[in-house]
Design a protein around this motif. Structure first.
Motif, PDB file in Angstrom:
ATOM      1  N   LEU A 135       9.015  15.645  -9.907  1.00  0.00           N
ATOM      2  CA  LEU A 135      10.367  14.760  -9.763  1.00  0.00           C
ATOM      3  C   LEU A 135      10.079  13.292  -9.779  1.00  0.00           C
ATOM      4  O   LEU A 135       9.038  13.080  -9.163  1.00  0.00           O
ATOM      5  N   GLU A 136      10.752  12.592 -10.348  1.00  0.00           N
ATOM      6  CA  GLU A 136      10.690  11.203 -10.274  1.00  0.00           C
ATOM      7  C   GLU A 136      10.773  10.583  -8.798  1.00  0.00           C
ATOM      8  O   GLU A 136      10.133   9.625  -8.330  1.00  0.00           O
ATOM      9  N   ARG A 137      11.826  11.165  -8.338  1.00  0.00           N
ATOM     10  CA  ARG A 137      11.922  10.632  -6.697  1.00  0.00           C
ATOM     11  C   ARG A 137      11.286  11.707  -5.761  1.00  0.00           C
ATOM     12  O   ARG A 137      11.741  11.709  -4.685  1.00  0.00           O
ATOM     13  N   ARG A 138      10.149  11.886  -6.165  1.00  0.00           N
ATOM     14  CA  ARG A 138       9.299  12.983  -5.255  1.00  0.00           C
ATOM     15  C   ARG A 138       8.803  12.487  -4.002  1.00  0.00           C
ATOM     16  O   ARG A 138       8.712  13.137  -3.010  1.00  0.00           O
ATOM     17  N   ALA A 139       8.524  10.937  -3.908  1.00  0.00           N
ATOM     18  CA  ALA A 139       8.393  10.190  -2.626  1.00  0.00           C
ATOM     19  C   ALA A 139       9.339  10.394  -1.710  1.00  0.00           C
ATOM     20  O   ALA A 139       9.309  10.797  -0.446  1.00  0.00           O
ATOM     21  N   ILE A 140      10.864  10.078  -2.055  1.00  0.00           N
ATOM     22  CA  ILE A 140      11.866  10.253  -1.336  1.00  0.00           C
ATOM     23  C   ILE A 140      12.213  11.758  -0.641  1.00  0.00           C
ATOM     24  O   ILE A 140      12.284  12.253   0.341  1.00  0.00           O
ATOM     25  N   ALA A 141      12.215  12.581  -1.784  1.00  0.00           N
ATOM     26  CA  ALA A 141      12.551  14.034  -1.688  1.00  0.00           C
ATOM     27  C   ALA A 141      11.671  14.647  -0.746  1.00  0.00           C
ATOM     28  O   ALA A 141      11.716  15.585   0.104  1.00  0.00           O
ATOM     29  N   GLY A 142      10.181  14.471  -1.030  1.00  0.00           N
ATOM     30  CA  GLY A 142       9.099  14.871  -0.284  1.00  0.00           C
ATOM     31  C   GLY A 142       9.103  14.681   1.284  1.00  0.00           C
ATOM     32  O   GLY A 142       8.946  15.290   2.007  1.00  0.00           O
ATOM     33  N   ALA A 143       9.586  13.080   1.381  1.00  0.00           N
ATOM     34  CA  ALA A 143       9.607  12.727   2.704  1.00  0.00           C
ATOM     35  C   ALA A 143      10.701  13.570   3.491  1.00  0.00           C
ATOM     36  O   ALA A 143      10.458  14.027   4.698  1.00  0.00           O
ATOM     37  N   SER A 144      11.870  13.701   2.986  1.00  0.00           N
ATOM     38  CA  SER A 144      12.835  14.417   3.543  1.00  0.00           C
ATOM     39  C   SER A 144      12.817  15.716   3.809  1.00  0.00           C
ATOM     40  O   SER A 144      12.901  16.165   4.868  1.00  0.00           O
ATOM     41  N   TRP A 145      11.940  16.403   2.912  1.00  0.00           N
ATOM     42  CA  TRP A 145      11.809  17.983   3.097  1.00  0.00           C
ATOM     43  C   TRP A 145      10.555  18.043   4.156  1.00  0.00           C
ATOM     44  O   TRP A 145      10.900  18.967   4.917  1.00  0.00           O
ATOM     45  N   ARG A 146       9.678  17.366   4.271  1.00  0.00           N
ATOM     46  CA  ARG A 146       8.658  17.280   4.925  1.00  0.00           C
ATOM     47  C   ARG A 146       9.323  17.219   6.610  1.00  0.00           C
ATOM     48  O   ARG A 146       8.953  17.857   7.447  1.00  0.00           O
ATOM     49  N   ASP A 147      10.119  16.106   6.585  1.00  0.00           N
ATOM     50  CA  ASP A 147      10.418  15.634   8.214  1.00  0.00           C
ATOM     51  C   ASP A 147      11.589  16.212   8.453  1.00  0.00           C
ATOM     52  O   ASP A 147      11.637  16.734   9.871  1.00  0.00           O
ATOM     53  N   PHE A 148      12.667  16.781   7.789  1.00  0.00           N
ATOM     54  CA  PHE A 148      13.863  17.413   8.213  1.00  0.00           C
ATOM     55  C   PHE A 148      14.203  18.750   7.329  1.00  0.00           C
ATOM     56  O   PHE A 148      15.078  19.352   7.903  1.00  0.00           O
ATOM     57  N   GLY A 149      13.486  19.171   6.533  1.00  0.00           N
ATOM     58  CA  GLY A 149      13.821  20.455   6.046  1.00  0.00           C
ATOM     59  C   GLY A 149      13.276  21.493   6.758  1.00  0.00           C
ATOM     60  O   GLY A 149      12.336  21.453   7.742  1.00  0.00           O
ATOM     61  N   ALA A 150      13.981  22.792   6.885  1.00  0.00           N
ATOM     62  CA  ALA A 150      13.588  23.909   7.571  1.00  0.00           C
ATOM     63  C   ALA A 150      14.079  25.205   6.847  1.00  0.00           C
ATOM     64  O   ALA A 150      14.887  25.226   5.841  1.00  0.00           O
ATOM     65  N   ILE A 151      13.464  26.106   7.100  1.00  0.00           N
ATOM     66  CA  ILE A 151      13.634  27.442   6.446  1.00  0.00           C
ATOM     67  C   ILE A 151      13.528  28.506   7.547  1.00  0.00           C
ATOM     68  O   ILE A 151      12.847  28.677   8.363  1.00  0.00           O
ATOM     69  N   ILE A 152      14.895  28.971   7.818  1.00  0.00           N
ATOM     70  CA  ILE A 152      15.090  29.939   9.106  1.00  0.00           C
ATOM     71  C   ILE A 152      15.449  31.414   8.756  1.00  0.00           C
ATOM     72  O   ILE A 152      16.207  31.483   7.656  1.00  0.00           O
ATOM     73  N   THR A 153      14.650  32.138   9.039  1.00  0.00           N
ATOM     74  CA  THR A 153      14.762  33.462   8.684  1.00  0.00           C
ATOM     75  C   THR A 153      15.785  34.394   9.845  1.00  0.00           C
ATOM     76  O   THR A 153      15.380  34.083  11.013  1.00  0.00           O
ATOM     77  N   VAL A 154      16.621  34.888   9.473  1.00  0.00           N
ATOM     78  CA  VAL A 154      17.665  35.666  10.398  1.00  0.00           C
ATOM     79  C   VAL A 154      17.433  37.260  10.091  1.00  0.00           C
ATOM     80  O   VAL A 154      16.956  37.570   8.883  1.00  0.00           O
ATOM     81  N   ALA A 155      18.013  37.953  11.056  1.00  0.00           N
ATOM     82  CA  ALA A 155      17.861  39.459  11.083  1.00  0.00           C
ATOM     83  C   ALA A 155      18.975  39.710  10.093  1.00  0.00           C
ATOM     84  O   ALA A 155      18.851  40.888   9.316  1.00  0.00           O
ATOM     85  N   ASP A 156      20.327  39.009  10.011  1.00  0.00           N
ATOM     86  CA  ASP A 156      21.333  39.624   9.346  1.00  0.00           C
ATOM     87  C   ASP A 156      22.099  38.563   8.845  1.00  0.00           C
ATOM     88  O   ASP A 156      21.999  37.539   9.561  1.00  0.00           O
ATOM     89  N   MET A 157      23.288  38.655   7.939  1.00  0.00           N
ATOM     90  CA  MET A 157      24.331  37.740   7.711  1.00  0.00           C
ATOM     91  C   MET A 157      25.122  37.358   9.005  1.00  0.00           C
ATOM     92  O   MET A 157      25.662  36.109   8.851  1.00  0.00           O
ATOM     93  N   ASP A 158      25.214  38.415   9.943  1.00  0.00           N
ATOM     94  CA  ASP A 158      25.886  37.827  11.321  1.00  0.00           C
ATOM     95  C   ASP A 158      25.495  36.740  11.985  1.00  0.00           C
ATOM     96  O   ASP A 158      25.986  35.576  12.196  1.00  0.00           O
ATOM     97  N   GLU A 159      23.914  36.867  11.856  1.00  0.00           N
ATOM     98  CA  GLU A 159      23.183  35.818  12.553  1.00  0.00           C
ATOM     99  C   GLU A 159      23.449  34.299  11.665  1.00  0.00           C
ATOM    100  O   GLU A 159      23.463  33.209  12.275  1.00  0.00           O
TER     101      GLU A 159
END
Lengths: 435, 435
Positions: B292-316
């Motif tokens: 990505l051309e904007r990898r510096a910006i996108a990388g910082a955002s993903w590193r500092d504020f990104g998150a992947i959350i695993t849930v048991a089901d769609m209710d959660e």
């Protein structure tokens, strides 16, 4: 004496602009104190609220007595006369009927590309309503704020109302009961706003806060805005009456005085096409002022901010009215319905001589929380809309994406947002590969 | 690396709350400077705007060159490629079609007492739209702000757009032309907001100001609020994607990156019921970030504020989503339509894997100005509603007043507002005398 103006005066424009721009309210700057109070409530929760209530309201509470119990509410409501109760119930029923018609529809449609678009309205989950204590503790304001929230479907509606020295207004509790309020706390001031916005151990936070209050409450609402939603910050009340000579001057005088008695900074204006009628109304105001309990307040408002403006015709009246953008506009003229249709900026219009503005304050049905200080140019009175919010919905099909995706990709490129474009391109490539 | 969370983690609740509360933006405190700028523009009008534009934008203007002439606009528009123009026109047509459906109806009815009640919607007379200069000068934002105003019927729509060093973005002028904007001024910053709110010799004041801007613009909008209406003060952009394993990880990665590339303080979140899928998306993000051309910006955002959350089901997933109240919510799951119906708090929902969020930024039809920072709990995206206001209407007959007037009188007495009661009583007495 109020000001007398005529559009034929050589200095009319200058005087009219001065009237529009008159600074009617000097709010004390309490922002620093309010910031400290909010920080204290955020840090210490219940105990901060209890300490501040002891200091400002001379009332000693515990976490267990912050909230009125059902028994306490019932005991207060038992003090209300049957006649007052019936009047509140009639008002509530009429306000509920009016606001029920405000609920907007959801929408969903499929366009010619196959894309499904629409929106859905949902209520705010929890709302808080500020009710002032003491003299300005109005049960009618409880109905006007609480009923739209409940019509909107707000599941949890909390009231905060200060009870200085432990004095409660039974009519406020009765109005809350009738309106279906879920929780009532005996707290006020900036500390009550902070508790609603941030929550304490005893008071769960809300998402939206409405209701009038003093300078501390207004400053606190401004500060918590963003963390929660707030309604408008109301200024002093105003009325503009447009009346021709075929009116009883005494009726018009009382309508003007019913704003003036609210507050020394209230403003009552009359526009008429008959200077003699204007003078007759001024005389009627003077006569009525002698007899009013609140003559000191109403007299000061009328003297300092009241005005009677003579115009050549109703065209001039309409043009001036739209420049004033009044909170309340009463039309007491021949063919008042047609005149109402020519007005662009007004919070509420009361049409015809049989519709005194006071009907709208209590029982007509429309809300009495209305835009002041010329803000009817860009805002509306309180309504169900203040307690709901809209989620927009989009669903593309592969065909819809094929039809409009390339244009989205092009616009993303023109804004140098590469990943935006790629998120569309990756899907279009799959389509092109036919898999 | 973004954070990985799972609802089965013992410290999940604490980490989730930390994620919700992460302070993503440090706005500099420019309030004092902004107050001075506004005072200067109020005092000196055009000349203050010209001096400040010279200082901040290195551009020397005169009262005659503050505004783009039709010839200048035409010359800039001629620089736009046919393809870009066609993309803007398709976007405008779709945004116009969507927003045209938002116009609410007027209402009028007569109730069982004979009272006629209702309301009428009218447009704001004049609106101003702020368009940032430089990198964030987005033609799509011009369409998203200007088209709802024009659909609402705003007669006079002015744009302010700074052109630092005299550099203009032709696509912004083209978008303004397509949207039907009436006036374009080459000014920006707090001075442009002050000019719109208070007017200068050359720039007539407006009633409502919308559009994004930097810290100076945001502070100025807060300060002029009340004098004019403003839209929300937007925070950094956010997306939440809820996706099951039946998705291409690369598509989801690009959707997450299309928020992250906006701004280092943007936030991209993924909720999935499959931890392996979550890891595959994280790997795809890393791979795409390289290119990505904007990898510096996108990388910082993903590193500092990104998150992947695993849930048991769609209710959660639904429960967490409503706590996040995301600005953008993408649902890439089996039966995404049904899932969308279970969401209560979100600015915009993009349903199904063929609906990347970028479609909504440009061309879907719904507005891309949406509530950030969890404010979807109590507010909505920009719409036609932001450019209209409602006047409530009441008309009593003598019979209606006889039916409900006594209750109004009673409530006025209970609130010690004597003139309110008398304004009703004087009319009831006339009826009782039968004259």
């Amino acid at each position: 004496m109020p000001q007398f103006l005529s559009t034929t005066d050589p200095d009319f424009e200058a005087r009219f602009i001065a009237l529009l721009g008159a600074k009617r309210e000097d709010s004390p700057d309490v922002d620093h104190i309010v910031a400290e109070i909010i920080a204290d409530v955020r840090a210490r929760g219940d105990q901060a609220v209890i300490d501040l209530t002891s200091r400002f309201d001379r009332l000693d509470l515990t976490p267990d007595t912050l909230r009125f119990t059902p028994a306490e509410i019932a005991a207060e409501c038992a003090l209300v006369s049957d006649e007052d109760r019936a009047a509140l119930e009639l008002a509530a029923a009429r306000i509920r009927a009016y606001h029920s018609r405000q609920m907007p529809d959801d929408a969903s449609w499929t366009d010619d590309t196959g894309a499904t678009l629409g929106w859905r309205w949902t209520p705010v989950s929890a709302a808080g309503l500020y009710v002032p204590g003491g003299l300005a503790s109005y049960p009618s304001s409880v109905l006007m704020n609480a009923i739209p929230a409940k019509v909107a479907g707000v599941a949890r509606l909390a009231i905060v109302v200060p009870t200085p020295d432990g004095v409660t207004n039974p009519l406020v509790l009765m109005a809350a009961q009738i309106a279906g309020v879920d929780e009532i706390y005996r707290i006020g001031g900036a500390q009550a706003i902070a508790a609603l916005a941030y929550g304490t151990q005893t008071i769960p936070p809300v998402d939206k806060i409405t209701g009038p209050g003093n300078a501390f409450v207004a400053a606190a609402k401004r500060r918590v805005f963003g963390k929660v939603g707030i309604d408008m910050i109301a200024g002093p009340s105003e009325i503009l009456v447009i009346a021709d000579r075929d009116n009883d001057p005494d009726w018009i005088a009382l309508d003007l005085l019913s704003q003036a008695e609210h507050d020394e900074s209230a403003q009552s204006l009359l526009i008429t096409d008959d200077a003699d009628f204007g003078r007759a109304v001024a005389a009627a105001v003077d006569a009525r002022l002698q007899t009013l309990e609140r003559r000191a307040i109403a007299g000061a408002s009328w003297r300092d901010f009241g005005a009677i403006i003579t115009v050549a015709d109703m065209d001039e009246a309409v043009a001036l009215s739209d420049r004033i953008a009044p909170e309340h506009l009463e039309l007491c003229t021949a063919d008042a319905d047609a005149l109402a249709g020519r007005i662009t900026h007004a919070g509420a219009i009361f049409i015809g001589s049989w519709t005194p503005e006071a009907i709208g304050d209590y029982i007509g049905g429309p809300n009495h929380v209305l835009p002041t200080a010329r803000s009817a140019r860009f805002s509306s009175g309180l309504s169900v809309m203040d307690f709901i919010k809209r989620t927009t919905l989009s669903r593309m099909t592969p065909g819809a994406l094929a039809a409009i995706g390339p244009s989205a990709e092009r616009l993303a490129k023109s804004e140098s947002l590469q990943a935006h474009g790629l998120s569309v391109r990756a899907r279009l490539d799959r389509l092109n590969r036919g898999s």
